[in-house]
Each structure stands twice: as structure tokens, then as C-alpha cells.
Write an enzyme that holds these catalytic residues in place. Structure first.
Site: not given
Length: 489
Positions: A183, A214-215, A219, A257, A291
Site C-alpha cells: 500500500k 489506498g489511504g 493501512g 521505520e 526521515c
């Protein structure tokens, strides 16, 4: 310049399930915008539970057919093919990332796509050094460790490095023998569709790889779905916490992560000009949307004033430009929501008393539209400020003073996040000593990049587990102890 017309033409109304493209049952869409112009550029069609059910069933069928029991060499054939397919489509993938994320095309080509392919090659190299069966004591071949796939793997990936993060997870799961359900972020559906097309080319058994646009709702459903055995997620700490809670009742394995607020420690003995130049580059690259961005610069007091002068000069000279334009400039951040968040955090720095020495609020000079954040530097930052603690995800450098080594180490270890740290010192003994004391997952000294395949991941609220190389492959495997019979070939 406008959004790439060829990229806009890519269909994002279908997802890839069991070897076929299909339109989601529910007509739920996600509006897409060009980060450089703020104009609407299409609508992605998002999947729901119906499509997730189909994907899980297809993946489970692959497991039952013995995919995970095959020799690793058989699965590596597909990895070789994928690397070739991505390389053939390198420019198209870069154009897609540039258009969707806002990464300048040269950066997208060299870093976004180049790094993704590099991760797959590192996985390929690591796979040559491992086997599904290992005998700890060669004199006792009837005692062995066997590595087997955990099961069906859900992979939830972010928008900031859309191909890179997919590649990290895909390569490891493929070698480990786990069927996959990807996803990707709803913000980067075109890049995800291109990746799925490349996978379609390599001829994997149907159901081994499934891609569901998908959103957040999808998830969340994947995290608690009983037919899924492992969840690998890259994204925010808050979402990672929710995934852990949703996965806990079934004891699903989680690879998380998560966010970071990575410190860059400049000691008085470092090469100051190089350290500042590299530090700001690592903070600003990809418009600060990484990140592991070196977004908090800790500077020893003896060089503090010099660092501020250099940092201001570097930020003022940082060039902004359209994503489609060649060069080493910065592009926009990905969305209005992200732009607004960065503005709120810049305002918080001003309100809480940090000294603004470069950049600031509003669009970058010369841009009347687009999500272009001004390259910004704050001095005199203190630990209580939001810009010292929160992940900004924009080109904003916070600079804080420290006096002695222990003070810097204690500060880093007192923070919630522990993803990466950067050390600038001409004293190797000091650099090694500090690196051993810092409670983080990644450390780079004097600008030295990690080796391909080196483990990637953090501590504390920056996540659980490691990706890349051997560590990435083993994360998708269970280990079984067998005593009493040697492996039968």
C-alpha cells in the site's frame, strides 16, 4: 512549468491484484495536485476491504504452493529482472517522482531512482552470502538453523522517497520468500503504478506481489487483518504507534521505520566550512523531506559564531527552482498540508524566541504559486522549542549551542527519537567515543555515507527493526532449529 503531461496520462484508477489490474469496487478517490503549481492533476481511485480480501487470498495461495520453500537462487532470478526493468524505465520513474513529490529532476534521477536500484543491488549481493539452512557447527551437520518466510507481508510506504522505500521492502520480502501486499502513499500513485508495471514484466507467480492504492483507512485495516503475518511501515511515529497497537492482538511482526530529529554535532576541531556546507545540504535535500535529515545542528561554543555566519550564507545562496528544471536546486514540498505544517513550525520558532538568521515565513522569493518553502535557519535554539524537538519535514535548520562533549551526548540521548546522528570531528578517538555513546540507529562521521546494505533503522520512537542488506532479508524470516537430520538435497 506544468505537471508532466505523460505522467498525468498514467492511469491511477486501478490496482494490481493476483497478476491483474482491477478497478476498486467503491468509487472513493483522492485528489492529486501539482506541488509546483498547486493545480489539480487527477484523482486516484482507492481500494477498500474487498480488494484487500482478494489480495490476501492471492498471497496466501502463493505460500501454499511452496513459494517460500524454493531455493533462494530461484527467487533471485526475479530480482535480477526487476533491477533491469527499473533501469530501463529509470528516466520515466524519475519524471514521475519529480512531478509527484516536487524533487528536481536531476535529484530524482540520481538519488530517488538511483538509490532505489542501489538498495535492490545491495539486497542481491546480501542474498549471495546467505542460505535457507545454516549449520552452526560443521562437525555436526544434523544440527541446523532453517530460515523460512514469516508469511504474507503488508508493506506500507511513504511519499517522500516513494520508489526507494518500496525497493527496500520488496527486495527483502522477495528474497525471504514472503508474498507481498503493497500500500503505497496515496500522494504518489503514479510512481507506484510504474513500479507495479515493472514487477508485472518480470513474471512473478500471480499473487506474489499485489499493489493496492489506498489511504489511511486501508493501512489501518492491513495492520489488524488476520490473513497478514507481518507489517512493514515507514512513516510517522504517531501512525507507527497505531499500527503496533492494531497488530498486537495477533502478535504480528512489525518493522517500523519512523520519524526522526537527527542531530548533527559539530565539535570545535572539525573542518567548519565543510561541516556547515554538508550539514545544511543534508538538512535541505529533498526539500527537507527525509526521515534522517540532519535538521538539528549542535555546535560547540568555540565555533558557534563562525557557524552562524556560514549557515546564513549557505541558506541565502540556496537556489530554488521548478522540479522539471535541471540543476542542484531545491523544489517545493509535496502538498499544501505539508507547506502549512512547515509554516506553523517556523512561526513557532519565531514565537518561542529563536533567532531567525535566514529564510522565514512565506513562499521562497520569486514564486507566486507552488509549495516552495524558504530555506530557513534558526540560531539560539533551546531544548524546549518545538523546532528543537519535532520533525519539521521542510528545509529548516535549527542551531543549538553546547559547551562540552558530555552535554551534547546527554542531550541527544534525552530526546524521544533515535534514528540518525552525524558527528563532525577531526579527532578519530573522539568521534569513535561519541558514536558508541549515542543511542541512535545510524551514525555518519565527517560526511561518510553508509555502505550499501548497511542496516537502516532507529531506536526509541524512531522505530523497531532494521532494513537493507542481510538485516532486511532476515526481518522477513522466522528461524527454526532442527536437530537430528542433515539437510536432504
Amino acid at each position: 512549468m506544468s505537471f508532466d503531461a505523460e505522467i498525468t496520462a498514467l492511469q491511477v484508477d486501478q490496482s494490481f491484484i493476483a497478476g491483474h489490474w482491477c478497478v476498486p469496487v467503491l468509487d472513493k478517490g483522492f485528489d492529486l495536485f501539482d506541488p509546483a503549481s498547486e493545480t489539480a492533476v487527477g484523482r486516484a481511485h482507492l481500494c477498500g476491504i474487498t480488494e484487500l480480501d482478494r489480495a490476501v487470498q492471492a498471497a496466501q495461495a502463493v505460500l501454499k504452493n511452496g513459494w517460500g520453500r524454493q531455493d533462494i537462487a530461484n527467487r533471485l532470478v526475479y530480482l535480477d529482472r526487476l533491477i533491469e526493468a527499473l533501469d530501463r524505465n529509470r528516466l520515466l520513474l524519475a519524471r514521475s517522482i519529480s512531478a509527484e513529490v516536487g524533487s528536481p529532476i536531476d535529484f530524482a534521477l540520481a538519488q530517488q531512482v538511483g538509490t532505489a536500484i542501489g538498495h535492490l543491488q545491495a539486497t542481491q549481493a546480501a542474498a549471495q552470502t546467505i542460505s535457507q539452512d545454516r549449520t552452526p557447527d560443521p562437525a555436526k551437520p544434523t544440527h541446523r538453523e532453517r530460515y523460512e518466510p514469516v508469511g504474507v507481508a503488508a508493506m506500507i510506504t511513504p511519499w517522500n522517497w516513494p520508489l526507494n522505500q518500496i525497493a527496500l521492502k520488496f527486495g527483502a520480502a522477495l528474497v525471504a520468500g514472503c508474498p507481498m501486499i503493497l500500500k503505497p502513499s496515496e500522494y504518489t500513485p503514479r510512481t507506484s503504478v510504474l513500479f507495479a508495471r515493472c514487477v508485472q514484466e518480470i513474471g512473478l507467480p500471480h499473487g506474489t506481489f499485489n499493489m493496492l492504492l489506498g489511504g489511511a483507512e486501508l493501512g489501518a485495516a492491513m495492520s489488524s487483518y488476520q490473513g497478514i503475518d507481518l507489517v512493514s511501515f515507514t512513516g510517522s511515529t504517531d501512525v507507527g504507534r497505531k499500527i503496533s497497537l492494531a497488530a498486537a492482538p495477533d502478535f504480528k511482526r512489525c518493522i517500523l521505520e519512523l520519524g526522526g530529529k537527527s542531530p548533527n554535532i559539530l565539535f570545535e576541531n572539525c573542518q567548519v566550512e565543510t561541516a556547515v556546507q554538508q550539514g545544511l545540504a543534508h538538512c535541505f535535500r529533498n526539500a527537507g523531506q527525509s526521515c534522517n535529515a540532519a535538521s538539528l545542528m549542535l555546535v560547540q561554543d568555540g565555533i558557534y559564531d563562525q557557524v552562524l555566519v556560514l549557515a546564513k550564507q549557505d541558506a541565502d545562496q540556496t537556489r530554488m527552482g521548478p522540479p522539471s528544471e535541471n540543476g542542484s536546486h531545491l523544489g517545493p514540498v509535496i502538498s499544501k498540508a505539508q507547506y502549512d505544517r512547515v509554516q506553523v513550525l517556523i512561526q513557532s520558532g519565531i514565537d518561542q524566541g529563536a533567532r531567525l538568521i535566514a529564510g522565514g515565513l512565506g513562499r521562497a522569493d520569486g514564486f507566486k504559486q507552488g509549495f516552495y518553502v524558504r530555506p530557513t535557519v534558526f540560531a539560539d535554539v533551546t531544548p524546549d522549542m518545538r523546532i528543537a524537538k519535532e520533525e519539521i519535514f521542510g528545509p529548516v535548520q535549527s542551531i543549538m549551542k553546547f559547551s562540552h562533549e558530555k552535554q551534547a551526548v546527554d542531550y541527544v540521548n534525552s530526546q524521544d527519537h533515535g534514528l540518525a546522528a552525524y558527528i563532525q570531528s577531526s579527532d578519530d578517538e573522539q568521534a569513535d567515543r561519541v558514536s558508541q555513546q549515542l543511542n541512535v540507529g545510524l551514525i555518519q562521521i565527517n560526511g561518510t555515507s553508509r555502505l550499501p546494505g548497511a542496516p537502516f533503522g532507529g531506536t526509541r520512537q524512531s522505530g523497531i527493526g532494521r532494513e537493507s542488506g542481510i538485516w532486511g532479508i532476515r526481518a522477513y524470516q522466522e528461524v527454526k532449529s532442527i536437530s537430528g537430520v542433515a539437510r536432504q538435497v
